[in-house]
Design a protein around this motif. Structure first.
Motif, PDB file in Angstrom:
ATOM      1  N   CYS A 103       0.826  -1.213   0.000  1.00 61.80           N
ATOM      2  CA  CYS A 103       0.000   0.000   0.000  1.00 61.80           C
ATOM      3  C   CYS A 103       0.857   1.258   0.000  1.00 61.80           C
ATOM      4  CB  CYS A 103      -0.941  -0.010   1.207  1.00 61.80           C
ATOM      5  SG  CYS A 103      -2.318  -1.166   1.063  1.00 61.80           S
ATOM      6  N   ILE A 104       1.927   1.256   0.783  1.00 64.01           N
ATOM      7  CA  ILE A 104       2.814   2.425   0.829  1.00 64.01           C
ATOM      8  C   ILE A 104       3.563   2.572  -0.493  1.00 64.01           C
ATOM      9  CG2 ILE A 104       4.862   3.398   1.939  1.00 64.01           C
ATOM     10  CD1 ILE A 104       3.898   2.139   4.556  1.00 64.01           C
ATOM     11  N   PHE A 120       5.363  12.866   2.103  1.00 61.95           N
ATOM     12  CA  PHE A 120       5.851  11.776   2.934  1.00 61.95           C
ATOM     13  C   PHE A 120       6.692  12.264   4.110  1.00 61.95           C
ATOM     14  CE2 PHE A 120       5.357   9.706  -1.284  1.00 61.95           C
ATOM     15  CZ  PHE A 120       4.428   8.741  -0.921  1.00 61.95           C
ATOM     16  N   LEU A 263      -4.247   4.211   4.227  1.00 58.46           N
ATOM     17  CA  LEU A 263      -3.053   4.997   4.566  1.00 58.46           C
ATOM     18  C   LEU A 263      -2.837   6.170   3.620  1.00 58.46           C
ATOM     19  CD1 LEU A 263      -0.481   2.226   5.576  1.00 58.46           C
ATOM     20  CD2 LEU A 263      -1.554   3.938   7.063  1.00 58.46           C
ATOM     21  N   PHE A 267      -0.528  10.201   3.946  1.00 56.89           N
ATOM     22  CA  PHE A 267       0.578  10.712   3.129  1.00 56.89           C
ATOM     23  C   PHE A 267       0.162  11.714   2.055  1.00 56.89           C
ATOM     24  CE2 PHE A 267       1.901   6.411   4.552  1.00 56.89           C
ATOM     25  CZ  PHE A 267       3.001   6.788   5.294  1.00 56.89           C
TER      26      PHE A 267
END
Length: 321
Positions: A103-104, A120, A263, A267
């Motif tokens: 996911c990141i 980030f 998430l 970010f």
């Protein structure tokens, strides 16, 4: 002999047809009130969508208990074996970490491609969103540094993966990867991945057409995206199920993915907007890394069921044999 094999194949084909039919029928039946109401904005929408996630397990139970009637029903559903314990724990750890990384990395790739406005370092968008929420509650400023709140979000992902999402995720995985995937493996790795992925993706039709995952995207395009996404991520879950020896690693990975997919809010840059069709793990740019990983796993021959080595035959055991 060939007659018995043919009969077995026909029975297996009938079982798969019943499983698919029941899974799809239950999904539509449970979500039909949303179609006659206000869609995903209905107050009870979350309850119905969560209930829908148990449809594949219900279908698998019907097939296993009333059609196939195997001797080892828990094994047929992928619930066992749970050993060797070390291997299971290892794949459970992978299932907890890998979806978060994917996911990141999906956000990183989307940012590099200009599809996701990212921050980030300073988490400016997340701070902006949090401050707006606190202002609505009458709180003037952040009570703690933004970095602490970011850490809390990762803790929330862990809690969500282990305690909140796991049961509904298991409701899907017992059916899709626990029962169905091993049935399709006789066609080979890629056909099994593609068939199970397309079936899983199309099963989401009643909620995808209501805007789930891809709000604002035309229904036909959202459905295609969901099928591709389901095929890729379903392949990753399938690898965890086959190599982990049971459905539990796949269920945990599914649960973790559902938790970590949010998430993007952490970010995003201040005033940032993006299209989920193009960015995040649900978007095409987010599929690049997991698809590459899946191709690598299949190419290396890792998309096969784990087969424990037989215990060595000792002189004593052979004498008593």
């Amino acid at each position: 002999m060939e007659h018995h094999i043919g009969q077995g194949r026909k029975r297996e084909g009938a079982s798969i047809a019943v499983f698919i039919g029941v899974s799809f029928a239950l999904a539509w039946a449970l979500t039909l009130p949303l179609w006659f109401g206000d869609g995903l904005r209905e107050p009870f929408a979350r309850v119905l969508v969560t209930a829908m996630m148990f449809a594949p397990t219900v279908a698998a139970l019907i097939v296993v208990f009333f059609i196939e009637k195997p001797k080892h029903k828990a094994r047929a559903l992928g619930l066992v074996p749970l050993k060797p314990a070390g291997r299971l724990i290892g794949y459970l750890a992978i299932a907890l970490i890998l979806p978060v990384l994917l996911c990141i990395l999906a956000l990183v790739v989307a940012s590099l491609l200009g599809l996701y406005p990212a921050d980030f370092i300073h988490f400016s968008g997340y701070q902006q969103i949090t401050e707006m929420q606190l202002a609505e509650a009458g709180i003037a400023e952040l009570p703690v540094p933004i970095g602490v709140l970011v850490a809390v979000q990762f803790v929330n992902v862990l809690i969500g993966a282990l305690f909140i999402n796991i049961i509904p995720a298991l409701g899907e995985e017992i059916g899709w990867r626990g029962w169905l995937l091993p049935k399709l493996l006789r066609f080979g790795p890629w056909p099994a991945i593609l068939l199970s992925g397309v079936i899983w993706g199309l099963w989401h039709t009643p909620v995808i057409l209501l805007g789930h995952n891809y709000p604002g995207t035309p229904g036909w395009l959202a459905l295609i995206a969901m099928v591709v996404f389901s095929t890729i991520m379903g392949g990753i879950f399938g690898w965890l199920r086959l190599r982990g020896g049971s459905v539990w690693p796949a269920a945990l990975a599914h649960s973790t993915l559902n938790a970590a997919a949010t998430l993007f809010i952490v970010f995003v840059a201040e005033d940032g907007r993006f299209d989920p069709l193009h960015a995040n793990i649900t978007g095409w740019s987010g599929w690049i890394i997991p698809a590459t990983l899946l191709v690598l796993l299949v190419t290396l021959g890792k998309f096969t069921p784990f087969a424990p080595k037989p215990a060595p035959v000792t002189t004593e055991s052979s004498e008593h044999g």
